[in-house]
Design a protein around this motif. Structure first.
Motif, PDB file in Angstrom:
ATOM      1  N   SER A 280       0.841  -1.200   0.000  1.00  0.00           N
ATOM      2  CA  SER A 280       0.000   0.000   0.000  1.00  0.00           C
ATOM      3  C   SER A 280       0.865   1.235   0.000  1.00  0.00           C
ATOM      4  O   SER A 280       0.870   2.010   0.958  1.00  0.00           O
ATOM      5  CB  SER A 280      -0.901   0.042   1.239  1.00  0.00           C
ATOM      6  OG  SER A 280      -1.300  -1.234   1.606  1.00  0.00           O
ATOM      7  N   PRO A 281       1.629   1.450  -1.067  1.00  0.00           N
ATOM      8  CA  PRO A 281       2.510   2.616  -1.090  1.00  0.00           C
ATOM      9  C   PRO A 281       1.725   3.915  -1.097  1.00  0.00           C
ATOM     10  O   PRO A 281       0.628   3.973  -1.651  1.00  0.00           O
ATOM     11  CB  PRO A 281       3.296   2.453  -2.395  1.00  0.00           C
ATOM     12  CG  PRO A 281       2.506   1.524  -3.240  1.00  0.00           C
ATOM     13  CD  PRO A 281       1.716   0.657  -2.318  1.00  0.00           C
ATOM     14  N   VAL A 282       2.277   4.925  -0.459  1.00  0.00           N
ATOM     15  CA  VAL A 282       1.691   6.267  -0.493  1.00  0.00           C
ATOM     16  C   VAL A 282       2.707   7.174  -1.166  1.00  0.00           C
ATOM     17  O   VAL A 282       3.902   6.890  -1.117  1.00  0.00           O
ATOM     18  CB  VAL A 282       1.384   6.790   0.936  1.00  0.00           C
ATOM     19  CG1 VAL A 282       0.243   6.013   1.551  1.00  0.00           C
ATOM     20  CG2 VAL A 282       2.612   6.723   1.827  1.00  0.00           C
ATOM     21  N   PRO A 283       2.247   8.256  -1.828  1.00  0.00           N
ATOM     22  CA  PRO A 283       3.225   9.121  -2.493  1.00  0.00           C
ATOM     23  C   PRO A 283       4.223   9.667  -1.482  1.00  0.00           C
ATOM     24  O   PRO A 283       3.876   9.943  -0.334  1.00  0.00           O
ATOM     25  CB  PRO A 283       2.365  10.247  -3.084  1.00  0.00           C
ATOM     26  CG  PRO A 283       0.961   9.767  -3.033  1.00  0.00           C
ATOM     27  CD  PRO A 283       0.870   8.739  -1.948  1.00  0.00           C
ATOM     28  N   ASP A 314      16.471  -5.140  -3.816  1.00  0.00           N
ATOM     29  CA  ASP A 314      15.225  -5.335  -3.056  1.00  0.00           C
ATOM     30  C   ASP A 314      14.268  -4.149  -3.184  1.00  0.00           C
ATOM     31  O   ASP A 314      13.166  -4.180  -2.632  1.00  0.00           O
ATOM     32  CB  ASP A 314      15.524  -5.512  -1.554  1.00  0.00           C
ATOM     33  CG  ASP A 314      16.324  -6.762  -1.241  1.00  0.00           C
ATOM     34  OD1 ASP A 314      16.207  -7.759  -1.979  1.00  0.00           O
ATOM     35  OD2 ASP A 314      17.070  -6.733  -0.231  1.00  0.00           O
ATOM     36  N   GLN A 315      14.720  -3.091  -3.837  1.00  0.00           N
ATOM     37  CA  GLN A 315      13.937  -1.853  -3.888  1.00  0.00           C
ATOM     38  C   GLN A 315      13.523  -1.557  -5.327  1.00  0.00           C
ATOM     39  O   GLN A 315      14.229  -1.935  -6.252  1.00  0.00           O
ATOM     40  CB  GLN A 315      14.789  -0.673  -3.382  1.00  0.00           C
ATOM     41  CG  GLN A 315      15.310  -0.835  -1.959  1.00  0.00           C
ATOM     42  CD  GLN A 315      14.224  -0.780  -0.909  1.00  0.00           C
ATOM     43  OE1 GLN A 315      13.208  -0.113  -1.097  1.00  0.00           O
ATOM     44  NE2 GLN A 315      14.432  -1.492   0.199  1.00  0.00           N
ATOM     45  N   ALA A 361       9.887  -2.235 -13.830  1.00  0.00           N
ATOM     46  CA  ALA A 361       9.673  -3.277 -14.846  1.00  0.00           C
ATOM     47  C   ALA A 361       8.383  -3.078 -15.650  1.00  0.00           C
ATOM     48  O   ALA A 361       8.294  -3.495 -16.802  1.00  0.00           O
ATOM     49  CB  ALA A 361       9.643  -4.644 -14.170  1.00  0.00           C
ATOM     50  N   GLY A 362       7.378  -2.475 -15.012  1.00  0.00           N
ATOM     51  CA  GLY A 362       6.107  -2.276 -15.710  1.00  0.00           C
ATOM     52  C   GLY A 362       5.269  -3.545 -15.812  1.00  0.00           C
ATOM     53  O   GLY A 362       4.433  -3.664 -16.713  1.00  0.00           O
ATOM     54  N   PHE A 363       5.455  -4.486 -14.878  1.00  0.00           N
ATOM     55  CA  PHE A 363       4.653  -5.713 -14.911  1.00  0.00           C
ATOM     56  C   PHE A 363       3.209  -5.429 -14.488  1.00  0.00           C
ATOM     57  O   PHE A 363       2.960  -4.643 -13.572  1.00  0.00           O
ATOM     58  CB  PHE A 363       5.243  -6.778 -13.979  1.00  0.00           C
ATOM     59  CG  PHE A 363       6.598  -7.289 -14.397  1.00  0.00           C
ATOM     60  CD1 PHE A 363       7.036  -7.175 -15.711  1.00  0.00           C
ATOM     61  CD2 PHE A 363       7.442  -7.894 -13.468  1.00  0.00           C
ATOM     62  CE1 PHE A 363       8.295  -7.658 -16.097  1.00  0.00           C
ATOM     63  CE2 PHE A 363       8.693  -8.379 -13.835  1.00  0.00           C
ATOM     64  CZ  PHE A 363       9.114  -8.256 -15.147  1.00  0.00           C
ATOM     65  N   ALA A 397       4.507  -0.996  -8.021  1.00  0.00           N
ATOM     66  CA  ALA A 397       5.245   0.143  -7.474  1.00  0.00           C
ATOM     67  C   ALA A 397       6.429  -0.296  -6.616  1.00  0.00           C
ATOM     68  O   ALA A 397       7.483   0.329  -6.648  1.00  0.00           O
ATOM     69  CB  ALA A 397       4.305   1.018  -6.638  1.00  0.00           C
ATOM     70  N   MET A 398       6.255  -1.373  -5.837  1.00  0.00           N
ATOM     71  CA  MET A 398       7.239  -1.697  -4.795  1.00  0.00           C
ATOM     72  C   MET A 398       7.936  -3.039  -4.957  1.00  0.00           C
ATOM     73  O   MET A 398       8.900  -3.323  -4.246  1.00  0.00           O
ATOM     74  CB  MET A 398       6.550  -1.688  -3.416  1.00  0.00           C
ATOM     75  CG  MET A 398       6.228  -0.314  -2.912  1.00  0.00           C
ATOM     76  SD  MET A 398       7.746   0.620  -2.604  1.00  0.00           S
ATOM     77  CE  MET A 398       7.074   2.257  -2.637  1.00  0.00           C
TER      78      MET A 398
END
Ligand code: ISL
Length: 539
Positions: A280-283, A314-315, A361-363, A397-398
């Motif tokens: 759940s990434p946040v900007p 890992d990032q 990667a754009g997966f 995103a992560m």
């Protein structure tokens, strides 16, 4: 420091996996950047459950990467170029296929106590999802694995385990390697007796990192390792990857008063944008990142040493995460990120591909992922009812595979003549090493200048740090000072023009512009999107 993730760097034999020969063939790329040290992610015999972070033989090379002869050749080729080579030391755990663990499965074996066994599991969750305790059919007992079930934790309380690890390290040093990057090294000392952790309602497991990180014997083990391997004496390089490591721990383990670690590699700054979980990434709120790095600069000044990094295996890619990976702003934002990071105090790390501004990667589908962490998180989240689009957005995103796509050496790919183990980025025709390196305004050239500046100027290495305009939402501004040398770094970390409050900054009248990320305008009133400048101020 330049980090190579061997399976994705360069494939010399067409099997789709990068290998040691591929690294040897491309060493001049790393040397021409100006790197001093090359860190190799694991190349040892492994079932590859976690891409080699699960080792079945510490003193043999996985055939997918090559042979010990190739390592010897690589060591020489690195040294000839005036660089050093460090190995990944993964000794919190081994593979379950390591002979030590195979023997340990027998309760009567003298190696039973080399791992951590219990008749009943505790309620701990593992880093990769699910329980951290796995029942072994051989005895019906449970063993601890903080990562996957194929990564059983070694029992560092047992002196024989420690001596076996030190002997293996000495063997590598005698072979010519210059030091070690120590994987999750602050997990080796656990807090005994092992007990259930606090479990939050609705959560299947407890995840109290303080039960397993920074344990009471960590300092003792690191000092013993230093002595037994001769780390200080032989001037070896060490960096400890430390999860859940705050400033106090960093000081405790890297202070020059003790022979523990050369530097730490920490996580606070790369956790700011996923405080509610990796999926759940946040900007990113820029002031949080600036202030976090500044706190570490001030907190370690004269009392410890830190790694400076925005990327590793890992990032996600930093230009996608903290920059702007659109065609319009990608190059400038990659350079702006590089500028601010490399002008801090500490040892900068460049992760393969970062030096050309590679993007995520754009997966968009789960079958594109290979990473055990991504697959585990996907399974766990979808089982818990999280909508699949949300899980895929989080991973997009992560996810760790973002940074693991193969290096695009040319517009056609150039990584392998076979089928790559993970697809190359769809952007390869426009984002590749050959094109970027040939461009005097490319990302590579900018990294080269930043590294040269650090080599030339003590103020970059040792100057004290002061963050200015800490709450500004777009500008990242700081000074570095050593004696009467003073640098001003000012960067617009946004994709729009930014006005500069000149009255609140030191005067740049007579200052010399040492470096900039885009062709600079004449004044400093307004910065272009992602424009970063480094000035030398007059005393
Ligand atoms: O990336 C992470 C933060 O979410 C963790 O998944 C990561 O596993 C942790 O930072 C520790 O990393 C190291 O040890 C792991 C291995 O999977 C990573 O690749 C390695 O860098 C277990 O050996």
């Amino acid at each position: 420091m330049y980090q190579v993730y061997p399976r994705s760097f360069a494939d010399s034999d067409g099997d789709g996996f990068g290998d040691l020969r591929g690294i040897i063939d491309h060493l001049d790329h790393i040397a021409s950047l100006g790197a001093d040290v090359l860190w190799l992610s694991p190349i040892f015999v492994s079932p590859q459950d976690d891409n080699g972070y699960d080792i079945a033989d510490y003193q043999a090379i996985d055939p997918m990467f090559g042979t010990l002869d190739d390592v010897d050749e690589l060591v020489d080729a690195v040294h000839v170029r005036g660089m050093k080579l460090i190995m990944d030391l993964v000794v919190n755990h081994t593979s379950d296929e390591h002979p030590w663990f195979q023997e340990s499965r027998d309760p009567a074996s003298p190696k039973r106590d080399w791992y951590i066994w219990r008749p009943e599991p505790l309620n701990w969750g593992s880093f990769f999802g699910g329980s951290a305790w796995e029942q072994d059919p051989a005895s019906g007992e449970y063993y601890l694995h903080l990562f996957s079930r194929k990564q059983p934790d070694l029992n560092w309380e047992n002196p024989e385990v420690r001596q076996a690890v030190y002997a293996m390290m000495r063997w590598w040093v005698d072979r010519g390697v210059d030091g070690f990057r120590m994987d999750v090294i602050n997990l080796i000392s656990k807090t005994w007796p092992l007990e259930d952790g606090v479990q939050h309602p609705g959560e299947p497991y407890s995840f109290e990192i303080e039960r397993v990180a920074n344990g009471p014997r960590l300092a003792e083990y690191l000092e013993e390792m230093n002595r037994e391997v001769g780390i200080t004496e032989r001037e070896l390089f060490t960096v400890g990857e430390m999860v859940a490591c705050g400033l106090d721990h960093a000081r405790e383990y890297t202070s020059r008063e003790h022979d523990r670690l050369g530097m730490v590699f920490t996580f606070e700054h790369v956790s700011l944008d996923h405080a509610g979980g990796k999926l759940s990434p946040v900007p990113l709120h820029l002031p949080d990142l600036k202030k976090n790095l500044a706190r570490w600069q001030e907190g370690l000044a004269g009392e410890g040493w830190n790694s400076l990094y925005f990327e590793n295996h890992d990032q996600p890619r930093s230009v996608s995460r903290f920059g702007d990976d659109s065609p319009e702003h990608r190059v400038a934002s990659a350079k702006a990120l590089a500028t601010v990071l490399h002008l801090h105090q500490g040892t900068p790390y460049v992760y393969q591909g970062q030096e050309i501004g590679m993007t995520n990667a754009g997966f968009t589908r789960i079958d594109q992922y290979r990473d055990i962490e991504a697959l585990g998180m996907h399974r766990q989240a979808t089982e818990a009812g999280v909508p699949e689009e949300q899980v895929l957005a989080g991973l997009g995103a992560m996810g760790r595979d973002n940074a693991r796509t193969p290096i695009p050496w040319t517009a056609e790919g150039g990584f392998t003549t076979g089928t790559p183990w993970l697809p190359l980025n769809a952007t390869t025709a426009s984002i590749n090493v050959a094109d970027d390196v040939a461009d005097p305004d490319g990302v590579f050239e900018h990294y080269r200048r930043l590294i040269a500046l650090r080599h030339d100027r003590e103020v970059v290495q040792l100057g004290t740090f002061e963050l200015l305009l800490p709450d500004h939402e777009a500008l990242w501004v700081f000074t570095r000072t050593l004696g009467d040398e003073r640098l001003l770094v000012i960067a617009n970390m946004s994709s729009h023009l930014a006005g500069v409050p000149m009255g609140e900054l030191p005067s740049i009248a007579d200052a010399e512009l040492l470096l900039s990320s885009v062709h600079p305008g004449t004044d400093l009133q307004t910065l272009q999107p992602w424009e970063a400048r480094v000035y030398e101020l007059r005393a």
